[in-house]
Scaffold this motif. Structure first.
Motif, PDB file in Angstrom:
ATOM      1  N   THR A 188      61.523   2.635  23.488  1.00  0.00           N
ATOM      2  CA  THR A 188      61.947   3.844  22.758  1.00  0.00           C
ATOM      3  C   THR A 188      61.321   3.889  21.371  1.00  0.00           C
ATOM      4  O   THR A 188      61.000   2.852  20.775  1.00  0.00           O
ATOM      5  CB  THR A 188      63.480   3.892  22.605  1.00  0.00           C
ATOM      6  OG1 THR A 188      63.891   2.825  21.757  1.00  0.00           O
ATOM      7  CG2 THR A 188      64.164   3.782  23.964  1.00  0.00           C
ATOM      8  N   ILE A 189      61.204   5.081  20.870  1.00  0.00           N
ATOM      9  CA  ILE A 189      60.636   5.244  19.527  1.00  0.00           C
ATOM     10  C   ILE A 189      61.563   4.623  18.481  1.00  0.00           C
ATOM     11  O   ILE A 189      61.121   4.140  17.443  1.00  0.00           O
ATOM     12  CB  ILE A 189      60.364   6.745  19.238  1.00  0.00           C
ATOM     13  CG1 ILE A 189      59.340   6.885  18.094  1.00  0.00           C
ATOM     14  CG2 ILE A 189      61.653   7.510  18.930  1.00  0.00           C
ATOM     15  CD1 ILE A 189      58.779   8.286  17.974  1.00  0.00           C
ATOM     16  N   GLU A 190      62.888   4.610  18.777  1.00  0.00           N
ATOM     17  CA  GLU A 190      63.852   4.012  17.851  1.00  0.00           C
ATOM     18  C   GLU A 190      63.656   2.503  17.754  1.00  0.00           C
ATOM     19  O   GLU A 190      63.763   1.915  16.670  1.00  0.00           O
ATOM     20  CB  GLU A 190      65.293   4.336  18.292  1.00  0.00           C
ATOM     21  CG  GLU A 190      65.750   5.751  17.994  1.00  0.00           C
ATOM     22  CD  GLU A 190      65.101   6.797  18.891  1.00  0.00           C
ATOM     23  OE1 GLU A 190      65.057   7.975  18.479  1.00  0.00           O
ATOM     24  OE2 GLU A 190      64.650   6.432  20.003  1.00  0.00           O
ATOM     25  N   THR A 191      63.342   1.856  18.900  1.00  0.00           N
ATOM     26  CA  THR A 191      63.093   0.416  18.884  1.00  0.00           C
ATOM     27  C   THR A 191      61.861   0.090  18.046  1.00  0.00           C
ATOM     28  O   THR A 191      61.857  -0.861  17.255  1.00  0.00           O
ATOM     29  CB  THR A 191      62.905  -0.098  20.324  1.00  0.00           C
ATOM     30  OG1 THR A 191      64.124   0.088  21.052  1.00  0.00           O
ATOM     31  CG2 THR A 191      62.549  -1.577  20.332  1.00  0.00           C
ATOM     32  N   VAL A 192      60.812   0.879  18.191  1.00  0.00           N
ATOM     33  CA  VAL A 192      59.599   0.676  17.382  1.00  0.00           C
ATOM     34  C   VAL A 192      59.927   0.854  15.906  1.00  0.00           C
ATOM     35  O   VAL A 192      59.456   0.093  15.050  1.00  0.00           O
ATOM     36  CB  VAL A 192      58.477   1.633  17.816  1.00  0.00           C
ATOM     37  CG1 VAL A 192      57.223   1.387  16.990  1.00  0.00           C
ATOM     38  CG2 VAL A 192      58.166   1.484  19.303  1.00  0.00           C
ATOM     39  N   MET A 193      60.752   1.859  15.601  1.00  0.00           N
ATOM     40  CA  MET A 193      61.169   2.082  14.214  1.00  0.00           C
ATOM     41  C   MET A 193      61.874   0.856  13.658  1.00  0.00           C
ATOM     42  O   MET A 193      61.588   0.392  12.539  1.00  0.00           O
ATOM     43  CB  MET A 193      62.102   3.298  14.129  1.00  0.00           C
ATOM     44  CG  MET A 193      61.430   4.655  14.265  1.00  0.00           C
ATOM     45  SD  MET A 193      60.398   5.080  12.833  1.00  0.00           S
ATOM     46  CE  MET A 193      61.578   5.003  11.504  1.00  0.00           C
ATOM     47  N   GLN A 194      62.808   0.305  14.429  1.00  0.00           N
ATOM     48  CA  GLN A 194      63.557  -0.868  13.970  1.00  0.00           C
ATOM     49  C   GLN A 194      62.630  -2.049  13.701  1.00  0.00           C
ATOM     50  O   GLN A 194      62.781  -2.752  12.695  1.00  0.00           O
ATOM     51  CB  GLN A 194      64.612  -1.256  15.020  1.00  0.00           C
ATOM     52  CG  GLN A 194      65.776  -0.301  15.093  1.00  0.00           C
ATOM     53  CD  GLN A 194      66.714  -0.648  16.236  1.00  0.00           C
ATOM     54  OE1 GLN A 194      66.772   0.062  17.217  1.00  0.00           O
ATOM     55  NE2 GLN A 194      67.425  -1.757  16.115  1.00  0.00           N
ATOM     56  N   LEU A 195      61.680  -2.254  14.589  1.00  0.00           N
ATOM     57  CA  LEU A 195      60.750  -3.378  14.419  1.00  0.00           C
ATOM     58  C   LEU A 195      59.887  -3.185  13.165  1.00  0.00           C
ATOM     59  O   LEU A 195      59.684  -4.122  12.393  1.00  0.00           O
ATOM     60  CB  LEU A 195      59.864  -3.508  15.661  1.00  0.00           C
ATOM     61  CG  LEU A 195      60.573  -3.987  16.934  1.00  0.00           C
ATOM     62  CD1 LEU A 195      59.672  -3.784  18.155  1.00  0.00           C
ATOM     63  CD2 LEU A 195      60.961  -5.468  16.816  1.00  0.00           C
ATOM     64  N   CYS A 196      59.378  -1.974  12.982  1.00  0.00           N
ATOM     65  CA  CYS A 196      58.526  -1.704  11.812  1.00  0.00           C
ATOM     66  C   CYS A 196      59.305  -1.913  10.511  1.00  0.00           C
ATOM     67  O   CYS A 196      58.793  -2.517   9.552  1.00  0.00           O
ATOM     68  CB  CYS A 196      57.991  -0.272  11.868  1.00  0.00           C
ATOM     69  SG  CYS A 196      56.793   0.021  13.190  1.00  0.00           S
ATOM     70  N   ILE A 197      60.528  -1.396  10.465  1.00  0.00           N
ATOM     71  CA  ILE A 197      61.345  -1.542   9.260  1.00  0.00           C
ATOM     72  C   ILE A 197      61.757  -2.994   9.058  1.00  0.00           C
ATOM     73  O   ILE A 197      61.761  -3.504   7.932  1.00  0.00           O
ATOM     74  CB  ILE A 197      62.572  -0.610   9.336  1.00  0.00           C
ATOM     75  CG1 ILE A 197      62.111   0.863   9.274  1.00  0.00           C
ATOM     76  CG2 ILE A 197      63.559  -0.905   8.210  1.00  0.00           C
ATOM     77  CD1 ILE A 197      63.198   1.856   9.581  1.00  0.00           C
ATOM     78  N   GLY A 198      62.094  -3.664  10.167  1.00  0.00           N
ATOM     79  CA  GLY A 198      62.488  -5.068  10.064  1.00  0.00           C
ATOM     80  C   GLY A 198      61.387  -5.936   9.498  1.00  0.00           C
ATOM     81  O   GLY A 198      61.622  -6.842   8.693  1.00  0.00           O
ATOM     82  N   MET A 199      60.127  -5.672   9.888  1.00  0.00           N
ATOM     83  CA  MET A 199      58.995  -6.450   9.382  1.00  0.00           C
ATOM     84  C   MET A 199      58.422  -5.882   8.073  1.00  0.00           C
ATOM     85  O   MET A 199      57.488  -6.438   7.509  1.00  0.00           O
ATOM     86  CB  MET A 199      57.883  -6.494  10.451  1.00  0.00           C
ATOM     87  CG  MET A 199      58.229  -7.318  11.677  1.00  0.00           C
ATOM     88  SD  MET A 199      56.855  -7.434  12.865  1.00  0.00           S
ATOM     89  CE  MET A 199      56.908  -5.788  13.606  1.00  0.00           C
ATOM     90  N   LYS A 200      58.995  -4.724   7.618  1.00  0.00           N
ATOM     91  CA  LYS A 200      58.494  -4.067   6.405  1.00  0.00           C
ATOM     92  C   LYS A 200      56.976  -3.817   6.500  1.00  0.00           C
ATOM     93  O   LYS A 200      56.211  -4.160   5.600  1.00  0.00           O
ATOM     94  CB  LYS A 200      58.842  -4.874   5.152  1.00  0.00           C
ATOM     95  CG  LYS A 200      60.343  -4.929   4.851  1.00  0.00           C
ATOM     96  CD  LYS A 200      60.632  -5.690   3.582  1.00  0.00           C
ATOM     97  CE  LYS A 200      62.063  -5.542   3.124  1.00  0.00           C
ATOM     98  NZ  LYS A 200      63.091  -5.762   4.132  1.00  0.00           N
ATOM     99  N   LEU A 201      56.581  -3.214   7.618  1.00  0.00           N
ATOM    100  CA  LEU A 201      55.160  -2.984   7.848  1.00  0.00           C
ATOM    101  C   LEU A 201      54.635  -1.851   6.969  1.00  0.00           C
ATOM    102  O   LEU A 201      55.250  -0.785   6.904  1.00  0.00           O
ATOM    103  CB  LEU A 201      54.913  -2.619   9.312  1.00  0.00           C
ATOM    104  CG  LEU A 201      55.201  -3.691  10.365  1.00  0.00           C
ATOM    105  CD1 LEU A 201      54.831  -3.153  11.757  1.00  0.00           C
ATOM    106  CD2 LEU A 201      54.449  -4.977  10.066  1.00  0.00           C
ATOM    107  N   PRO A 202      53.510  -2.033   6.322  1.00  0.00           N
ATOM    108  CA  PRO A 202      52.865  -0.925   5.614  1.00  0.00           C
ATOM    109  C   PRO A 202      52.520   0.177   6.615  1.00  0.00           C
ATOM    110  O   PRO A 202      52.367  -0.079   7.818  1.00  0.00           O
ATOM    111  CB  PRO A 202      51.595  -1.558   5.025  1.00  0.00           C
ATOM    112  CG  PRO A 202      51.874  -3.016   4.993  1.00  0.00           C
ATOM    113  CD  PRO A 202      52.763  -3.301   6.162  1.00  0.00           C
ATOM    114  N   PRO A 203      52.397   1.415   6.166  1.00  0.00           N
ATOM    115  CA  PRO A 203      52.176   2.541   7.078  1.00  0.00           C
ATOM    116  C   PRO A 203      51.001   2.356   8.029  1.00  0.00           C
ATOM    117  O   PRO A 203      51.082   2.771   9.186  1.00  0.00           O
ATOM    118  CB  PRO A 203      51.939   3.720   6.123  1.00  0.00           C
ATOM    119  CG  PRO A 203      52.695   3.348   4.892  1.00  0.00           C
ATOM    120  CD  PRO A 203      52.569   1.866   4.760  1.00  0.00           C
ATOM    121  N   VAL A 204      49.910   1.752   7.569  1.00  0.00           N
ATOM    122  CA  VAL A 204      48.749   1.559   8.445  1.00  0.00           C
ATOM    123  C   VAL A 204      49.127   0.698   9.643  1.00  0.00           C
ATOM    124  O   VAL A 204      48.752   0.988  10.799  1.00  0.00           O
ATOM    125  CB  VAL A 204      47.581   0.925   7.668  1.00  0.00           C
ATOM    126  CG1 VAL A 204      46.456   0.522   8.627  1.00  0.00           C
ATOM    127  CG2 VAL A 204      47.056   1.883   6.606  1.00  0.00           C
TER     128      VAL A 204
END
Length: 627
Positions: free
Chosen positions: A555-571
């Motif tokens: 899900t797109i929500e799971t990807v969101m959680q992972l990105c925020i959890g790792m504090k990924l830069p936008p790129v």
């Protein structure tokens, strides 16, 4: 109070015969010295006035209810041929100045023309009044006007910093203050009564209006509004009404010359005048609004107290920078002078303490730490601090801001778009980012500037003050629009370029599949699966499965959680999103997701969820699972 009335028009109509008589005498006595050209006749004979016009009136304020006024008068006349052999005449115009006086307490029945002279285009009146008999006070004269007011009515406030007792002030002026229910809805905070009258008041028990005799020299303060307001607002209201009595009795007397049934000025809670609004009436209210805080906080004594408090709090708090001590200074000024926090802030700004503009700001019901540009000043309608909704809307739909944010140099922290470098951002032990002390002292270096627009209905002359009113109790609504890109120092630009180059090199090395990208990014973030599970608010088991086995669907929500959890830069978050096969749609929820990934990726999952729920959107959390 009724609409604007013109003193010039009143003078024209009432004293027309007086000016005719003065014009006849003036022309007869000065005809030979006026340099009148005779073009059509051979010898001047009799003169005959055809018209006398009041062209302009300049009014001078005098003690009591007396006024002096200069009246420019044009005299239109005919000079007939003196030689009986001819029958012709010349038409001419001359101007004279009539210097007049009168007492408004006597309804100008004692009007007299003191003298007449040749008009030279100038009037030398002192203490001028406008055509509605409102004193002419420019903004740079306000402090002097406040000092004159105090010298007349409350001298001790000029000797030392103190609380001005509004009831004592009213008593000194021969006024009586009463607390009554003025209206049913509480929209009128105060009324000043210049004449005896039967006034309408509200009985809350019977829920009906009734009449009561109110003597001249009475100030009514609305009981309900006073009860609901802070003490500083009530004090200000009484002083405000005292200003009306001192400065605007003559304007009121002029209106009564047109309509003697009027008795009072009523001031609304929002800062206007009850009744019809015209320019002169609006200026009366502006003067009362502007003078009241200056009377309560006379500039010399106010500056003296501020300097004392700066020394005190630097010593007690062991801090030098004004942003560290500005808020306790404001709150102590509130107590010392008995004013509202907004009034104290405005007065500090008047006195040159620009740091006050960044103090006691609340955005999205959250406290924003004090901050300022290094040069100390920012235009009153500009700000570094904006709401999350404005940040989302502007970043999505303002092409200029979108272009600035496209390079991912800025992140949204503490209601600011700030350059993402260690000089300007710091992280606490819980992983929450905030502006560094240096950044809060150099906001123009690192933060974007926005124009503030007031959405709440307020008076035009209150706009400047409104921009300071962003504390927790404020009921004024603002919206922000991107203004101009802030300029960072050259060495900071190089730091940003180096950081972006590092992120791009990581992005280029990522595999195309989701599990491989996730595994590489977890390594880049230097996190354990346990740490990521806590930071992303999801189970370790889910992370293990996603990392080791390519999912059929995520899900797109799971990807969101992972990105925020790792504090990924936008790129990097864009790379992970692409690997998942998901893309954003034009929905409010997905627009907010994009904003979080582009500008708030430094925040925790819980902070992001607060922003989502504040916008009425669904939060991220453990309910999201791989299907």
């Amino acid at each position: 109070m009724a609409a604007h009335r013109s003193f010039t028009e009143y003078v024209k109509k009432r004293f027309d015969n007086n000016f005719w008589a003065a014009a006849e005498s003036y022309l007869e006595a000065n005809f030979d010295s006026l340099g009148i050209e005779l073009r059509r006749i051979h010898r001047a004979g009799e003169t005959e006035i055809s018209d006398v016009k009041v062209e302009h009136v300049w009014v001078e304020d005098k003690p009591g209810m007396e006024i002096h006024f200069d009246v420019a008068v044009s005299i239109w006349f005919e000079t007939h041929e003196g030689d009986y052999h001819y029958d012709d005449y010349d038409e001419n115009i001359v101007w004279m100045m009539a210097h007049c006086r009168g007492d408004l307490d006597k309804n100008l029945d004692d009007f007299e023309i003191l003298r007449v002279s040749r008009y030279n285009g100038k009037s030398r009146v002192q203490n001028p009044m406008d055509d509605a008999l409102v004193p002419v006070i420019n903004k740079n004269q306000l402090d002097d006007a406040a000092e004159q007011f105090l010298r007349k009515h409350y001298k001790k406030a000029l000797l030392e910093p103190m609380w001005l007792n509004p009831l004592e002030l009213a008593k000194n002026m021969g006024l009586t203050v009463r607390y009554e229910n003025i209206t049913r809805d509480g929209t009128v905070f105060g009324r000043s009564f210049f004449c005896d009258c039967q006034a309408d008041l509200y009985n809350p028990v019977a829920d009906e209006m009734y009449q009561e005799h109110i003597p001249a020299g009475t100030i009514l303060v609305d009981k309900k509004t006073a009860f609901l307001s802070v003490l500083g607002s009530v004090n200000n209201t009484i002083v405000h009404e005292c200003v009306h009595w001192d400065k605007h009795k003559k304007a009121f007397a002029l209106v009564r010359l047109y309509d003697n049934s009027l008795s009072n000025i009523g001031c609304k809670v929002i800062g206007g005048v009850a009744g019809n609004r015209r320019d002169s009436i609006d200026w009366m209210e502006w003067q009362a609004n502007a003078l009241a805080p200056r009377i309560q906080m006379p500039i010399t004594m106010f500056k003296k107290k501020v300097e004392q408090l700066i020394s005190k709090y630097r010593r007690e708090m062991k801090a030098y920078d004004m942003i560290d001590i500005i808020e306790p200074i404001i709150d102590e000024l509130v107590i010392i002078f008995g004013v509202s926090r907004l009034a104290a802030k405005i007065r500090m700004l008047d006195a040159g303490y620009e740091e006050v503009a960044g103090a006691f700001i609340y955005v999205d019901n959250r406290y924003v730490k004090p901050h300022k540009p290094s040069n100390g000043s920012l235009d009153r309608n500009k700000t570094f601090s904006i709401s999350a909704r404005d940040a989302i809307v502007e970043s999505k739909f303002n092409p200029e801001l979108a272009a600035v944010l496209a390079d991912n140099e800025y992140v949204f922290v503490d209601s600011h778009f700030v350059l993402n470098t260690p000089l300007y951002l710091e992280t606490d032990r819980f992983g929450k980012q905030s502006l560094t002390h240096y950044a809060r002292n150099h906001m123009e270096e690192c933060c974007l500037v926005f124009d503030l627009k007031i959405k709440t209905s307020v008076t035009e002359h209150y706009h400047t003050e409104c921009f300071l009113n962003r504390d927790k109790s404020s009921d004024i609504t603002f919206e922000a629009h991107y203004s101009d890109k802030s300029k960072s120092a050259k060495n900071q630009v190089q730091m940003i370029k180096d950081y972006n180059a590092d992120v791009l090199s990581i992005a280029k090395k990522l595999p195309m599949n989701f599990s491989g990208s996730l595994d590489a990014l977890i390594g880049w973030a230097e996190m354990t699966e346990e740490e990521l599970a806590e930071a992303a608010d999801m189970s370790e088991k889910t992370i293990q499965r996603l990392r080791n086995t390519e999912p059929d669907n995520v899900t797109i929500e799971t990807v969101m959680q992972l990105c925020i959890g790792m504090k990924l830069p936008p790129v990097l978050s864009a790379c992970l999103m692409k690997a998942s096969g998901k893309s954003f749609m034009m929905t409010e929820q997905h627009i907010m997701y994009q904003f979080l990934l582009n500008s708030c990726y430094h925040m925790s999952i819980f902070d992001c969820n607060e922003m989502l729920t504040a916008q009425g959107l669904k939060p991220l959390g453990r309910q999201n699972r791989v299907s």
